[in-house]
Design a protein around this motif. Sequence first.
Motif, PDB file in Angstrom:
ATOM      1  N   LYS A  14       0.813  -1.222   0.000  1.00 19.79           N
ATOM      2  CA  LYS A  14       0.000   0.000   0.000  1.00 19.79           C
ATOM      3  C   LYS A  14       0.844   1.268   0.000  1.00 19.79           C
ATOM      4  O   LYS A  14       0.324   2.351  -0.258  1.00 19.79           O
ATOM      5  CB  LYS A  14      -0.929  -0.007   1.207  1.00 19.79           C
ATOM      6  N   LYS A  15       2.142   1.140   0.315  1.00 18.49           N
ATOM      7  CA  LYS A  15       2.994   2.327   0.356  1.00 18.49           C
ATOM      8  C   LYS A  15       3.477   2.720  -1.039  1.00 18.49           C
ATOM      9  O   LYS A  15       3.914   3.854  -1.233  1.00 18.49           O
ATOM     10  CB  LYS A  15       4.200   2.056   1.260  1.00 18.49           C
ATOM     11  N   LYS A  16       3.407   1.785  -1.973  1.00 20.79           N
ATOM     12  CA  LYS A  16       3.889   2.091  -3.323  1.00 20.79           C
ATOM     13  C   LYS A  16       2.710   2.086  -4.284  1.00 20.79           C
ATOM     14  O   LYS A  16       2.018   1.077  -4.435  1.00 20.79           O
ATOM     15  CB  LYS A  16       4.934   1.062  -3.760  1.00 20.79           C
ATOM     16  N   ARG A  17       2.520   3.243  -4.877  1.00 18.21           N
ATOM     17  CA  ARG A  17       1.422   3.400  -5.840  1.00 18.21           C
ATOM     18  C   ARG A  17       1.836   4.469  -6.833  1.00 18.21           C
ATOM     19  O   ARG A  17       2.199   5.584  -6.446  1.00 18.21           O
ATOM     20  CB  ARG A  17       0.138   3.808  -5.105  1.00 18.21           C
ATOM     21  N   PHE A  18       1.795   4.128  -8.105  1.00 17.20           N
ATOM     22  CA  PHE A  18       2.264   5.041  -9.158  1.00 17.20           C
ATOM     23  C   PHE A  18       1.054   5.488  -9.976  1.00 17.20           C
ATOM     24  O   PHE A  18       0.326   4.649 -10.530  1.00 17.20           O
ATOM     25  CB  PHE A  18       3.277   4.341 -10.055  1.00 17.20           C
ATOM     26  N   ALA A  19       0.839   6.800 -10.023  1.00 23.03           N
ATOM     27  CA  ALA A  19      -0.360   7.338 -10.686  1.00 23.03           C
ATOM     28  C   ALA A  19       0.005   8.599 -11.449  1.00 23.03           C
ATOM     29  O   ALA A  19       1.138   9.094 -11.406  1.00 23.03           O
ATOM     30  CB  ALA A  19      -1.458   7.621  -9.663  1.00 23.03           C
ATOM     31  N   GLY A  20      -0.990   9.126 -12.167  1.00 22.75           N
ATOM     32  CA  GLY A  20      -0.820  10.352 -12.949  1.00 22.75           C
ATOM     33  C   GLY A  20      -1.115  10.152 -14.415  1.00 22.75           C
ATOM     34  O   GLY A  20      -1.470  11.092 -15.125  1.00 22.75           O
ATOM     35  N   HIS A  21      -0.965   8.927 -14.897  1.00 27.12           N
ATOM     36  CA  HIS A  21      -1.202   8.644 -16.316  1.00 27.12           C
ATOM     37  C   HIS A  21      -2.654   8.223 -16.519  1.00 27.12           C
ATOM     38  O   HIS A  21      -3.368   7.888 -15.576  1.00 27.12           O
ATOM     39  CB  HIS A  21      -0.253   7.561 -16.817  1.00 27.12           C
ATOM     40  N   ILE A  22      -3.097   8.232 -17.764  1.00 24.61           N
ATOM     41  CA  ILE A  22      -4.472   7.867 -18.137  1.00 24.61           C
ATOM     42  C   ILE A  22      -4.402   6.595 -18.978  1.00 24.61           C
ATOM     43  O   ILE A  22      -3.984   6.615 -20.136  1.00 24.61           O
ATOM     44  CB  ILE A  22      -5.165   8.998 -18.933  1.00 24.61           C
ATOM     45  N   VAL A  23      -4.806   5.472 -18.379  1.00 20.00           N
ATOM     46  CA  VAL A  23      -4.754   4.203 -19.101  1.00 20.00           C
ATOM     47  C   VAL A  23      -6.101   3.495 -19.115  1.00 20.00           C
ATOM     48  O   VAL A  23      -6.193   2.359 -19.572  1.00 20.00           O
ATOM     49  CB  VAL A  23      -3.699   3.251 -18.481  1.00 20.00           C
ATOM     50  N   ALA A  24      -7.143   4.140 -18.615  1.00 19.45           N
ATOM     51  CA  ALA A  24      -8.446   3.474 -18.544  1.00 19.45           C
ATOM     52  C   ALA A  24      -8.892   3.050 -19.942  1.00 19.45           C
ATOM     53  O   ALA A  24      -9.016   3.875 -20.852  1.00 19.45           O
ATOM     54  CB  ALA A  24      -9.479   4.416 -17.924  1.00 19.45           C
ATOM     55  N   GLY A  25      -9.129   1.752 -20.107  1.00 15.99           N
ATOM     56  CA  GLY A  25      -9.576   1.230 -21.390  1.00 15.99           C
ATOM     57  C   GLY A  25      -8.472   0.736 -22.295  1.00 15.99           C
ATOM     58  O   GLY A  25      -8.760   0.185 -23.357  1.00 15.99           O
ATOM     59  N   TYR A  26      -7.188   0.906 -21.907  1.00 11.33           N
ATOM     60  CA  TYR A  26      -6.077   0.489 -22.753  1.00 11.33           C
ATOM     61  C   TYR A  26      -5.147  -0.431 -21.970  1.00 11.33           C
ATOM     62  O   TYR A  26      -4.843  -0.185 -20.806  1.00 11.33           O
ATOM     63  CB  TYR A  26      -5.284   1.705 -23.254  1.00 11.33           C
ATOM     64  N   ALA A  27      -4.679  -1.489 -22.636  1.00 17.95           N
ATOM     65  CA  ALA A  27      -3.766  -2.444 -21.995  1.00 17.95           C
ATOM     66  C   ALA A  27      -2.333  -1.972 -22.188  1.00 17.95           C
ATOM     67  O   ALA A  27      -1.507  -2.631 -22.839  1.00 17.95           O
ATOM     68  CB  ALA A  27      -3.962  -3.833 -22.593  1.00 17.95           C
ATOM     69  N   CYS A  28      -2.001  -0.835 -21.628  1.00 15.47           N
ATOM     70  CA  CYS A  28      -0.663  -0.258 -21.781  1.00 15.47           C
ATOM     71  C   CYS A  28       0.334  -1.055 -20.944  1.00 15.47           C
ATOM     72  O   CYS A  28       0.078  -1.378 -19.780  1.00 15.47           O
ATOM     73  CB  CYS A  28      -0.664   1.207 -21.357  1.00 15.47           C
ATOM     74  N   GLN A  29       1.496  -1.314 -21.539  1.00 17.84           N
ATOM     75  CA  GLN A  29       2.505  -2.143 -20.885  1.00 17.84           C
ATOM     76  C   GLN A  29       3.221  -1.360 -19.794  1.00 17.84           C
ATOM     77  O   GLN A  29       3.509  -0.174 -19.941  1.00 17.84           O
ATOM     78  CB  GLN A  29       3.510  -2.632 -21.934  1.00 17.84           C
TER      79      GLN A  29
END
Length: 610
Positions: free
Chosen positions: A529-544
């Motif tokens: 729970k201490k590590k979480r990476f966010a800011g990008h928009i990937v909803a709906g795409y299987a981005c690697q």
Amino acid sequence: MDLLRDYAEDDDYELEEGSRGEAQQVRRGAPDPAPATAAGDGEEAEAEAVASSSPDSSPRRLPGKSSAPRVDDTTLALAAADSARALHRPLDPGQHAVGFNPTYDQLWAPIYGPAHPFAKDGVAQGMRNHKLGFVEDASIQPFLFDEQYNTFHKYGYATDPSGLSYVGDIETLTKNQALSVYNMPQQEQKRRRLQMKSSDAEEDDPPVAEPEVENPATDDWLLKNKISPWSGKKDVVQGDLTEEQKKYAEEYAEKKAEKERGEGRSGDKAENADKSTFHGKEERDYQGRSWIEPPKDAKATNDHCYIPKRWVHTWSGHTKGVAAIRFFPKHGHLLLSAGMDSKVKIWDVFNSGKCMRTYMGHSKAVRDISFSNDGTKFLSAGYDKNIKYWDTETGKVISTFSTGKIPYVVKLNPDEDKQNILLAGMSDKKIVQWDMNSGVITQEYDQHLGAVNTITFVDNNRRFVTSSDDKSLRVWEFGIPVVIKYISEPHMHSMPSISLHPNSNWLAAQSLDNQILIYSTKERFQLNKKKRFAGHIVAGYACQVNFSPDGRFVMSGDGEGKCWFWDWKSCKVFRTLKCHEGVCIGCEWHPLEQSKVATCGWDGMIKYWD
């Protein structure tokens, strides 16, 4: 008498005054019919005065006098006549102003008079609702309309919508007494039905002779004596098959045999259709080395990775989007790409930067690719429901596998002694395991509730983690189709991409709620729970999602064409690069050159960053 004489003198005075006024009007040039009338009145008054001077006459009432001036009411009369006429005149649609208050009937009256100056057929453009002019809606019930419509098509006549006349065939109208199809008398209908049946019977062939009907060997006897399938069944002795029945049975047996052999035949056809094209200068150099061999001087310069800053090269050859890219294992001197144009291409990274070979065998878009440990072979999974095992150097298909479902992910067991074991996540919720040496399915892992998206080996390849569209993670022992760990929470989303950290202790999972979650690969597979990476928009795409070789950075594409870099320790965004016009679906860090990254997108481009 004196009084009577005074009245007479007054009348004479008035006559004199009237004559003076007439003379003055003549002098001014203003004709007036009033003086003549006044003169006439004076004469009558004088005669009456003379008559009244007699002693026998009685006194009479004097005429009244008006002091108001006379008014010419001709203009007023004309205006009143015009207004009376206007109340009954329809409005002109071309006029811009109306000088009176029109009535409701005038506003809704039809247009009369000459053609409108701005329309060929006399209807203003603003009033047209049909190509032939103006059409008014008629209020008529659907039943009445259908009745007249069907009557006209059957008998040739119908009632005019006004209800005052008929249109069509008047003779038939008189003959049928103006009856419609819906109010025809029952006796008439019955008579016509009998008449039609008799006419049809006359047109048919003459009846069959009686001896033919009584002969049980004829079809006529069978038709006459056939029994309904619902009337009690009787025991019938099965006789010999007729020639037609034997022929049909043989054809059916042949079709069934072809169907059983169909899988092998389709494999043969696909193998014949598989081909590959080499684009380089020569497949072997002057020393006899193959074009896929890594350069001798290819080695890591240092162990410290850096975030790329500039775009150094572009590989463009796919006519549609690129779904995935993979660097050649350990060395990275070649780059393999899977395109949505059903082709797989391999590109040179170190020297020319050109396409070296194109592998053409799939009939639809390629979904996933995976190298073997030494890079001499690779797997490709396509939407044509086939998994192909290719020889990287020659471009030949070694074998083809299919279950009739779409494979979403393919992986080889990373162990050196198990490079013949293939795992594939299918669209029918199963993970299928093949032995590629024999081509036999050796195991099926069937626990997921949705299509399987990823397969990741952990714990020295003894276990593997799978993610699915059912928004869960499941951990399996290799070779045992029983889930040893099931991870599913109400807040979890689908995770279409998972990558293993270089130290093999953590899994980075791309969650479709626009964040990257970290799971431990130890016994409990807990969420960090201490590590979480966010800011990008990937909803709906299987981005690697991927890691740098030293594990200091996490990177991922997003739906806006950007490539994001985060610091592993602080979880902060380190850098963002605008890489592609569409979706940046894949990103790979070079295994040896620590500051170089390759990205691919749905714009059909593969870009190299330093």
